[in-house]
Design a protein around this motif. Structure first.
Motif, mmCIF file in Angstrom:
data_model
loop_
_atom_site.group_PDB
_atom_site.id
_atom_site.type_symbol
_atom_site.label_atom_id
_atom_site.label_comp_id
_atom_site.label_asym_id
_atom_site.label_seq_id
_atom_site.Cartn_x
_atom_site.Cartn_y
_atom_site.Cartn_z
ATOM 1 N N SER A 191 0.820 -1.208 0.000
ATOM 2 C CA SER A 191 0.000 0.000 0.000
ATOM 3 C C SER A 191 0.858 1.265 0.000
ATOM 4 O O SER A 191 1.647 1.484 0.921
ATOM 5 C CB SER A 191 -0.900 0.006 1.239
ATOM 6 N N PRO A 192 0.680 2.143 -0.995
ATOM 7 C CA PRO A 192 1.485 3.368 -1.016
ATOM 8 C C PRO A 192 1.163 4.303 0.148
ATOM 9 O O PRO A 192 2.050 4.979 0.674
ATOM 10 C CB PRO A 192 1.126 4.012 -2.353
ATOM 11 N N PHE A 193 -0.095 4.329 0.565
ATOM 12 C CA PHE A 193 -0.451 5.206 1.677
ATOM 13 C C PHE A 193 0.091 4.665 3.001
ATOM 14 O O PHE A 193 0.412 5.430 3.908
ATOM 15 C CB PHE A 193 -1.964 5.413 1.728
ATOM 16 N N THR A 194 0.215 3.338 3.096
ATOM 17 C CA THR A 194 0.869 2.751 4.269
ATOM 18 C C THR A 194 2.349 3.127 4.271
ATOM 19 O O THR A 194 2.916 3.450 5.321
ATOM 20 C CB THR A 194 0.688 1.224 4.286
ATOM 21 N N TYR A 195 2.982 3.111 3.102
ATOM 22 C CA TYR A 195 4.377 3.549 2.996
ATOM 23 C C TYR A 195 4.536 4.976 3.492
ATOM 24 O O TYR A 195 5.463 5.298 4.254
ATOM 25 C CB TYR A 195 4.845 3.428 1.544
ATOM 26 N N LEU A 196 3.608 5.853 3.090
ATOM 27 C CA LEU A 196 3.732 7.261 3.456
ATOM 28 C C LEU A 196 3.536 7.505 4.952
ATOM 29 O O LEU A 196 3.887 8.576 5.453
ATOM 30 C CB LEU A 196 2.741 8.097 2.643
ATOM 31 N N ALA A 197 3.002 6.530 5.673
ATOM 32 C CA ALA A 197 2.890 6.667 7.133
ATOM 33 C C ALA A 197 4.265 6.639 7.792
ATOM 34 O O ALA A 197 4.432 7.158 8.902
ATOM 35 C CB ALA A 197 2.012 5.558 7.707
ATOM 36 N N GLY A 198 5.253 6.058 7.101
ATOM 37 C CA GLY A 198 6.599 6.010 7.651
ATOM 38 C C GLY A 198 6.621 5.372 9.026
ATOM 39 O O GLY A 198 5.988 4.340 9.258
ATOM 40 N N ALA A 199 7.332 6.006 9.947
ATOM 41 C CA ALA A 199 7.463 5.492 11.310
ATOM 42 C C ALA A 199 6.562 6.238 12.292
ATOM 43 O O ALA A 199 6.706 6.094 13.505
ATOM 44 C CB ALA A 199 8.924 5.597 11.763
ATOM 45 N N ARG A 200 5.612 7.014 11.777
ATOM 46 C CA ARG A 200 4.817 7.854 12.680
ATOM 47 C C ARG A 200 3.944 7.053 13.629
ATOM 48 O O ARG A 200 3.750 7.449 14.783
ATOM 49 C CB ARG A 200 3.975 8.840 11.864
ATOM 50 N N LEU A 201 3.402 5.909 13.181
ATOM 51 C CA LEU A 201 2.598 5.098 14.101
ATOM 52 C C LEU A 201 3.455 4.626 15.267
ATOM 53 O O LEU A 201 3.030 4.698 16.426
ATOM 54 C CB LEU A 201 2.000 3.894 13.370
ATOM 55 N N GLU A 202 4.647 4.162 14.968
ATOM 56 C CA GLU A 202 5.529 3.675 16.032
ATOM 57 C C GLU A 202 5.911 4.804 16.995
ATOM 58 O O GLU A 202 6.009 4.591 18.210
ATOM 59 C CB GLU A 202 6.779 3.044 15.421
#
Length: 200
Positions: free
Chosen positions: A12-23
């Motif tokens: 998912s490209p939008f999952t990629y764009l989340a980067g490490a922000r969730l962590e």
């Protein structure tokens, strides 16, 4: 301790764009992330969505513009038409599942490594050597790529069923323990705010 169920697709490209922000958000709130890779194309079919290639031209064009804008805003390398997309998501998803169950590395870094390999590094994340390299980058034994394939397949399928039951329809998708749902990397600030409110 707060829990975040994280439904995502390794393509998912939008999952990629989340980067490490969730962590980063999870660390800020001492929250545990439950990583749940799933088959996003099957999810679309189950929840009224349409695979990108089958969408109306206006939606395809907007998606392309939005991805380029978002990647620029985030300062992330991004190839709108990667050489190996789409590819089989299952092998990389199985590796994530094996890492969650029996690894000692960083699962968040592993997920990000797969996404970066696809969207910024022109690699095929269905290939064994790419999977092993991503495992190594995240501090895991590359031999995890060979382990738990049956369990991986079962968990991968179960994640899809669970996602459908819980109202997930896209990726990335985040659900908190009080069933607040957040869709998309652009909702991470809302997730952060909600976790703050839960503590207060």
């Amino acid at each position: 301790m707060a829990q975040i169920d994280y439904y995502f697709a390794t393509l998912s490209p939008f999952t990629y764009l989340a980067g490490a922000r969730l962590e980063e958000i999870a660390a800020k709130h001492s929250a545990t992330i439950n990583y749940k890779p799933l088959d996003i194309m099957a999810l679309f079919g189950r929840t009224g969505g349409t695979p990108p290639k089958d969408r109306h031209r206006s939606r395809i064009e907007y998606r392309a513009q939005d991805l380029l804008r978002q990647s620029k805003n985030l300062g992330m390398d991004f190839n709108l038409q990667p050489a190996h997309w789409p590819t089989n998501m299952a092998p990389s998803s199985y590796a994530v599942i094996a890492a969650v169950k029996g690894g000692s590395g960083d699962v968040g870094k592993l997920v990000q490594a797969f996404l970066r390999a696809c969207w910024a590094e022109e690699k095929d994340i269905a290939q064994d050597d790419v999977i092993r390299d991503c495992l190594s980058q995240a501090g895991f034994d590359p031999s995890l790529a060979d382990s738990g394939l049956l369990v991986g397949a079962e968990t991968y399928a179960a994640n899809l069923e669970e996602a459908v039951d819980r109202g997930v329809f896209g990726a990335p998708f985040y659900i908190t323990e009080d069933d607040q749902r957040f869709w998309g990397q652009d909702s991470l600030n809302d997730l952060d705010r909600h976790l703050t409110e839960m503590k207060g």
